[in-house]
Design a protein around this motif. Structure first.
Motif, mmCIF file in Angstrom:
data_model
loop_
_atom_site.group_PDB
_atom_site.id
_atom_site.type_symbol
_atom_site.label_atom_id
_atom_site.label_comp_id
_atom_site.label_asym_id
_atom_site.label_seq_id
_atom_site.Cartn_x
_atom_site.Cartn_y
_atom_site.Cartn_z
ATOM 1 N N GLU A 1 10.717 -3.533 4.430
ATOM 2 C CA GLU A 1 10.021 -5.042 4.126
ATOM 3 C C GLU A 1 9.111 -4.974 5.257
ATOM 4 O OE1 GLU A 1 11.494 -9.520 4.277
ATOM 5 O OE2 GLU A 1 13.228 -7.934 3.685
ATOM 6 N N ASN A 2 7.945 -5.888 4.915
ATOM 7 C CA ASN A 2 6.973 -6.037 5.974
ATOM 8 C C ASN A 2 6.103 -4.895 6.525
ATOM 9 O OD1 ASN A 2 7.173 -8.862 5.499
ATOM 10 N ND2 ASN A 2 9.161 -8.736 6.780
ATOM 11 N N ALA A 3 6.270 -3.471 6.023
ATOM 12 C CA ALA A 3 5.666 -2.498 6.511
ATOM 13 C C ALA A 3 4.965 -1.772 5.218
ATOM 14 C CB ALA A 3 6.668 -1.804 7.254
ATOM 15 N N GLY A 4 4.274 -0.726 5.721
ATOM 16 C CA GLY A 4 3.794 0.274 4.679
ATOM 17 C C GLY A 4 4.336 1.530 5.180
ATOM 18 N N THR A 5 4.826 2.363 4.230
ATOM 19 C CA THR A 5 5.426 3.662 4.702
ATOM 20 C C THR A 5 4.262 4.805 4.211
ATOM 21 O OG1 THR A 5 7.325 2.956 4.476
ATOM 22 C CG2 THR A 5 7.435 5.209 4.456
ATOM 23 N N LEU A 6 3.783 5.603 5.044
ATOM 24 C CA LEU A 6 2.845 6.591 4.828
ATOM 25 C C LEU A 6 3.713 7.865 4.293
ATOM 26 C CD1 LEU A 6 1.250 4.775 6.976
ATOM 27 C CD2 LEU A 6 0.045 6.817 7.620
ATOM 28 N N TRP A 7 3.493 8.656 3.283
ATOM 29 C CA TRP A 7 4.125 9.487 2.897
ATOM 30 C C TRP A 7 3.102 10.629 1.977
ATOM 31 C CZ3 TRP A 7 2.714 6.936 -1.013
ATOM 32 C CH2 TRP A 7 3.227 7.134 -2.427
ATOM 33 N N GLN A 8 3.465 11.706 1.876
ATOM 34 C CA GLN A 8 2.945 12.743 1.066
ATOM 35 C C GLN A 8 1.529 12.931 1.698
ATOM 36 O OE1 GLN A 8 3.099 11.996 -3.212
ATOM 37 N NE2 GLN A 8 5.202 12.649 -3.130
ATOM 38 N N LEU A 9 1.505 13.174 3.044
ATOM 39 C CA LEU A 9 0.097 13.205 3.647
ATOM 40 C C LEU A 9 -0.297 14.934 3.769
ATOM 41 C CD1 LEU A 9 0.445 11.081 6.870
ATOM 42 C CD2 LEU A 9 -0.458 10.385 4.539
#
Length: 173
Positions: free
Chosen positions: A81-89
């Protein structure tokens, strides 16, 4: 601007400067992204592009002037909640350590801020100190550990489960 310096194999130093930009990844880009993973992985990326079309995630590409992706990665807004999760970089292996990962992450952070969120999260495998060093250099701070796992396709086409331990990092934007 991407600047690459080649000093391999005793050759003379050469510097090449190329302008690159960040944009949304599209399904038409996937054939040019085989460097990012197996066919199974690219099918997962394709599924994430459907989520991007629905506004649930952003999936970005750093592209050359010929509009060829050389780095890709996503931001998922449903994990915390209230965040962006970076993934698959991922960065094209031959162009790692040229600033493309930094550009990709900064583009992802802009997307997160554009949604009115002020925190970015990510997980990095404990046995990937090079990536962790990049994230920490960009201001991410470790706050915990968690197991993770995903299916990977082997050279024989067999699918196996990759289990790992990740360090959790976050950054206030």
């Amino acid at each position: 601007m991407l600047t690459a310096v080649n000093t391999a194999h005793g050759s003379a130093d050469a510097t090449i400067a190329v302008s690159v930009g960040v944009r949304d990844l599209s399904p038409g880009d996937l054939p040019a992204c085989t460097w990012a993973g197996s066919a199974t992985h690219l099918r997962h990326v394709e599924a994430e592009l459907a989520r991007a079309a629905a506004g649930e995630v952003d999936y970005l590409a750093v592209c050359t002037p010929m509009d060829v992706p050389v780095a890709i990665g996503g931001v998922d807004y449903a994990v915390f909640e209230n965040a962006g999760t970076l993934w698959q970089l991922a960065v094209l292996p031959a162009l790692q350590s040229c600033g493309l990962g930094t550009l990709l992450i900064r583009g992802a952070e802009e997307r997160i801020r554009g949604r009115g969120l002020r925190r970015a999260e990510l997980a990095v495998e404990e046995d990937n100190p090079r990536a962790r060093a990049l994230y920490e250099r960009l201001g991410y701070v470790a706050y915990g550990r968690a197991p993770d796992g995903w299916d990977v396709e082997g050279p024989d086409g067999a699918i196996r489960r990759h289990e790992t331990m990740c360090v959790l990092l976050r950054k206030d934007l």
